[in-house]
Design an enzyme around this catalytic site. Sequence first.
Site, PDB file in Angstrom:
ATOM      1  N   PHE A  53       0.013  -1.110   4.528  1.00 53.04           N
ATOM      2  CA  PHE A  53       0.554   0.238   4.691  1.00 53.04           C
ATOM      3  C   PHE A  53      -0.338   1.295   4.042  1.00 53.04           C
ATOM      4  CE2 PHE A  53       4.220  -2.694   4.341  1.00 53.04           C
ATOM      5  CZ  PHE A  53       4.619  -2.636   5.667  1.00 53.04           C
ATOM      6  N   GLU A  54      -1.233   0.886   3.185  1.00 50.13           N
ATOM      7  CA  GLU A  54      -2.158   1.826   2.571  1.00 50.13           C
ATOM      8  C   GLU A  54      -3.462   1.938   3.346  1.00 50.13           C
ATOM      9  OE1 GLU A  54      -2.581   0.332  -1.362  1.00 50.13           O
ATOM     10  OE2 GLU A  54      -0.750   1.313  -2.114  1.00 50.13           O
ATOM     11  N   LEU A  55      -3.855   0.832   4.012  1.00 48.87           N
ATOM     12  CA  LEU A  55      -5.132   0.823   4.730  1.00 48.87           C
ATOM     13  C   LEU A  55      -5.051   1.615   6.030  1.00 48.87           C
ATOM     14  CD1 LEU A  55      -6.151  -2.911   4.166  1.00 48.87           C
ATOM     15  CD2 LEU A  55      -7.052  -0.887   3.001  1.00 48.87           C
TER      16      LEU A  55
END
Length: 695
Positions: free
Chosen positions: A489-491
Amino acid sequence: MKAPIPHLILLYATFTQSLKVVTKRGSADGCTDWSVDIKKYQVLVGEPVRIKCALFYGYIRTNYSLAQSAGLSLMWYKSSGPGDFEEPIAFDGSRMSKEEDSIWFRPTLLQDSGLYACVIRNSTYCMKVSISLTVGENDTGLCYNSKMKYFEKAELSKSKEISCRDIEDFLLPTREPEILWYKECRTKAWRPSIVFKRDTLLIKEVKEDDIGNYTCELKYGGFVVRRTTELTVTAPLTDKPPKLLYPMESKLTVQETQLGGSANLTCRAFFGYSGDVSPLIYWMKGEKFIEDLDENRVWESDIRILKEHLGEQEVSISLIVDSVEEGDLGNYSCYVENGNGRRHASVLLHKRELMYTVELAGGLGAILLLLICSVTIYKCYKIEIMLFYRNHFGAEELDGDNKDYDAYLSYTKVDPDQWNQETGEEERFALEILPDMLEKHYGYKLFIPDRDLIPTGNIEDVARCVDQSKRLIIVMTPNYVVRRGWSIFELETRLRNMLVTGEIKVILIECSELRGIMNYQEVEALKHTIKLLTVIKWHGPKCNKLNSKFWKRLQYEMPFKRIEPITHEQALDVSEQGPFGELQTVSAISMAAATSTALATAHPDLRSTFHNTYHSQMRQKHYYRSYEYDVPPTGTLPLTSIGNQHTYCNIPMTLINGQRPQTKSNREPNPDEAHTNSAILPLLPRETSISSVIW
C-alpha cells in the site's frame, strides 16, 4: 347425748346468717347451689392432692365438726363439667379416700380431672358448691406443665421472695421440709445473694438474668410434689410522667400539607414501667378530642408499641387527615399521661405554598438525569443500538454501489506446519475464522487475494481490486508486522492516495500485543497516515464467539446491506472452488493460448515428469486442496475443457498477451530445475499457484 334444743336453734341461726354473699347459680330440689368455687386445683399426674370442701372455707362461718354436731351430713359427687350428671363417689379408702371435709388422692390419675361437688344437708336444709380439679402431664422435656404455673413479678435491683405454693397439706409441724429448687428444670449454682428459707427462695437483688421458671420439689411419703413459678423482671416503678419524643414539648412543630392531599401526624412517647396500666396517648384539636370532631376524615390510628424492655415502652399514635380542607388546618396537640402526670406537645398543620422555583429545578434535574442516563446507555451500548437500528430501520449503503466487493482482506499466509504455539491462534483466526464468518454468517462478499486474484497479477491489479472494494481489512498478526505486509500500500501510488485521502475506509484488526515486535514503529506511522481508520482488538479465542463485542464492532464498521448469509452449498460450485467462496476466472481463450505456447516449448520428456513432481511437492507444502488436470498429449488444452471452470495457472502476463519467452538454444533442459521455469508450467489448481504469501 343430744344437744339441748335452745343450743341447736342458736347454731342454725348462726349458720344461716353467716353465708358468704356470692352469686348463686340457683336452687334445685331445695338445695342452694353456689356453682364452681373460685379456687381451682391443678396437679401433675402421679402427685398427691387434697381437695377441701369450699363451704367450710368462705361460704359459712363454721367448720366440719360444728356442722356434723348440728346434724348436717357431707356428701361428695363427681361430674365431667357444669350441668353434667353428678354421681356419688365411691371411696376405696386407699388411692382415693374421704377424710373429714376433704378428699385425698394418693396419687392422682388423668381420669381424676373433673368437678367435685360437696353437699351439706339434713331434712330441712341443703347447700352445695363444686370444686375443679385438673390433672395434667409435664410438657415434653420439662418438669412442669406450662398451663399449671404460678406467676410472679420482680422489680430490677429490688428483693423478691418466691414461695413454694400450696404445699401446706404436705408439711409436718414438727419437721422442717426438705425442698429442692431448680431453674428451668436444672440444678443451679446459686449466687450468694439468693437465700433459701423453709419453703421460700429469696433473691436479695434482682437482676435481669433472674427471669425464668423456678421449680420447688418436696417429697411427701413415697410421692413427689412440684410447684413451678415463672418470674418476670421489670424496671422499677416509675415516678415520672411519660416523655414525649416527637413532637417535642419545648417548641412548636410545623408540618406543611397541600389542600386536597392527605396528612399524617405521628406522636411518639416513652412510658416508664407503671405496673399493669396501659400507656395513655391521644390527640386533641383545641379542647376537643378527635372522636368528638364532626369530620369523619380526621381519625386516630391504634396505639403501636415500637419498643418494649422490662415493662418500659416506646409507643406511637398517628393522626390521619384525609383530603385536607381549609378547616382542617390549625393546631393539634398530642397528650401522654400516667399516674404521675401529663405532658403534651403541639403540631401546626400548615398549607404548603406552591414553590415554582423548586418544581422547575426538580423538572430540570429530572431531565438532566434522564439525559445523563441516556448518554451513559448510548456510550455503553452504542454498537448494539446502532446495529439494532440498522437491522430494523436502516437502508443499504448507497455510497459504493458500483463496487463489486464489500471488503478487501489483507493478511499474511503461513502454512499450518509453520504455526507455533504462540501465533497459531492468530494465524487460524486470520486465515480461516475471519473470512468464514464474514462471508458465511454475515453474508459479505470479500476479495481474498489468495483466492480471487490472478496468481501472476501485478501491483496494478491489486490496486484495481482494492478500488473495487468498499472496505479494506488489514489483519495485523505478528507475521504480518515482521514481513511488513502493508508495504504494497506504500509502494503503489494509487493505493497510497486512497488511504491518505480517505477514499476507502480501513479496518485494522490487531490480533495480539504488537509492542516490541520488529517494525512496530512503522505500524504506528501507518495508522497516522490512514485518514479513515478503525482499530479493532482481537483478544484471542474468546472473541470467536458469535455474541462477542469483537463481531458486533466489526459488523458495525462494515457496510450495511440486506443480504442472506451464504450457505456452505452456495460457497462451493461444481469446480470445488475452495473454502472461501466464489473464485475469479481467467479468460479461457487466453489461458488456452498461453498453455499451448508454454507446453510447445517444453521437452516432451519433461512434461509428465514435471507434472508429477510439481504436484507432489506442492501438495506437501500447502494446506489447501489441490486438483489435478490431465494435459492432452497434443500440448494444447481444448476450449471446452476449461469452460465454466475456474482454472488457474502460474503463467506470466507476457504469455497471456501472446508473447513467447526467449530461450538459449544451447542450454539443455534440466528436469530438476523444471519447476523454476514458469514458462513451461502446466495448468495447476489455484491453491498451488500462489506466488506470494502477503496480500
